[in-house]
Write a protein that holds these residues in place. Structure first.
Motif, PDB file in Angstrom:
ATOM      1  N   ALA A  34     -74.471  61.580  85.620  1.00 26.58           N
ATOM      2  CA  ALA A  34     -75.538  63.608  85.952  1.00 26.58           C
ATOM      3  C   ALA A  34     -76.030  63.271  87.052  1.00 26.58           C
ATOM      4  O   ALA A  34     -76.295  64.649  87.156  1.00 26.58           O
ATOM      5  CB  ALA A  34     -76.757  63.481  85.003  1.00 26.58           C
ATOM      6  N   LEU A  35     -76.518  62.615  88.039  1.00 24.47           N
ATOM      7  CA  LEU A  35     -77.053  62.892  89.366  1.00 24.47           C
ATOM      8  C   LEU A  35     -76.367  62.877  90.431  1.00 24.47           C
ATOM      9  O   LEU A  35     -77.076  63.326  91.286  1.00 24.47           O
ATOM     10  CB  LEU A  35     -78.586  61.858  88.906  1.00 24.47           C
ATOM     11  CG  LEU A  35     -79.345  61.736  88.381  1.00 24.47           C
ATOM     12  CD1 LEU A  35     -80.676  60.922  89.331  1.00 24.47           C
ATOM     13  CD2 LEU A  35     -80.382  63.361  88.889  1.00 24.47           C
ATOM     14  N   ALA A  36     -75.375  62.389  90.395  1.00 28.12           N
ATOM     15  CA  ALA A  36     -74.003  62.442  90.987  1.00 28.12           C
ATOM     16  C   ALA A  36     -73.309  63.632  91.411  1.00 28.12           C
ATOM     17  O   ALA A  36     -73.177  64.352  90.123  1.00 28.12           O
ATOM     18  CB  ALA A  36     -72.564  61.342  90.800  1.00 28.12           C
ATOM     19  N   ASP A  37     -72.891  64.730  92.047  1.00 22.18           N
ATOM     20  CA  ASP A  37     -71.666  65.302  91.658  1.00 22.18           C
ATOM     21  C   ASP A  37     -70.241  64.721  91.100  1.00 22.18           C
ATOM     22  O   ASP A  37     -69.567  64.104  91.851  1.00 22.18           O
ATOM     23  CB  ASP A  37     -71.134  65.798  93.601  1.00 22.18           C
ATOM     24  CG  ASP A  37     -72.280  66.807  93.933  1.00 22.18           C
ATOM     25  OD1 ASP A  37     -73.650  67.122  93.662  1.00 22.18           O
ATOM     26  OD2 ASP A  37     -72.749  66.645  95.458  1.00 22.18           O
ATOM     27  N   GLY A  38     -69.925  65.559  90.177  1.00 25.59           N
ATOM     28  CA  GLY A  38     -68.604  65.204  89.626  1.00 25.59           C
ATOM     29  C   GLY A  38     -68.703  66.364  89.155  1.00 25.59           C
ATOM     30  O   GLY A  38     -69.662  66.800  88.584  1.00 25.59           O
ATOM     31  N   PRO A  39     -66.856  66.794  88.016  1.00 26.03           N
ATOM     32  CA  PRO A  39     -66.695  67.584  87.147  1.00 26.03           C
ATOM     33  C   PRO A  39     -67.149  67.654  85.400  1.00 26.03           C
ATOM     34  O   PRO A  39     -67.722  68.256  84.950  1.00 26.03           O
ATOM     35  CB  PRO A  39     -64.953  67.413  87.222  1.00 26.03           C
ATOM     36  CG  PRO A  39     -65.392  66.115  87.276  1.00 26.03           C
ATOM     37  CD  PRO A  39     -66.283  65.949  88.354  1.00 26.03           C
TER      38      PRO A  39
END
Length: 160
Positions: A34-39
């Motif tokens: 959730a804290l990382a950039d991702g789809p």
């Protein structure tokens, strides 16, 4: 009366502590996503909020477990036995680990949702995630030890 209290104690353990153990275990992995950039960031953020809420609510409900346990111990006249004292101490340590480490770590991660990765609060939450799996594991291990003590009851004088 003892069988009734034992039934309530076991049900409260399963229904209240079980969900906390599962939510605490699932949280770190979902927090990283959730804290990382991702789809799936938005989906993971929603799951993260739900896991944190489960931990908070069921931890509060979980107070019933030691309360019922102490009542049961009084009825069974085993309140001073070493296995019970040890399990009460371990339960207190588990509760403190939840209150002092797990819940604040979860709250920091939830508070950092939606912040830019450059934000200091976001960076602090991400770095705090390194300790969260360990503290979750310790919390769950402590409860496992309490369960074993409740089943084995070393030195018990009740003969059961």
């Amino acid at each position: 009366m003892a069988k009734f209290l034992l039934s309530l104690h076991v049900l409260a353990s399963v229904l209240f502590i079980g969900p906390v153990a599962v939510a605490v275990s699932m949280f770190p992995r979902r927090a990283k996503a959730a804290l990382a950039d991702g789809p799936d960031q938005a989906s993971d953020a929603g799951v993260l909020r739900v896991l944190h809420r489960i931990t908070q609510v069921y931890a509060l409900l979980g107070v019933a477990v030691p309360v019922l346990g102490i009542g049961l111990a009084q009825v069974m006249n085993v309140l001073g036995q070493s296995w019970l004292i040890a399990s009460m101490i371990i339960t207190a340590v588990a509760a403190l680990s939840l209150l002092l480490f797990v819940l604040p770590g979860q709250q920091a991660a939830v508070d950092a949702l939606g912040l830019a990765p450059e934000d200091e609060q976001h960076t602090k939450a991400v770095s705090g995630l390194r300790m969260l799996p360990m503290t979750a594991g310790v919390f769950n291990l402590l409860w496992a030890v309490v369960v074993v003590l409740m089943v084995v009851r070393p030195g018990s004088s009740t003969g059961v």
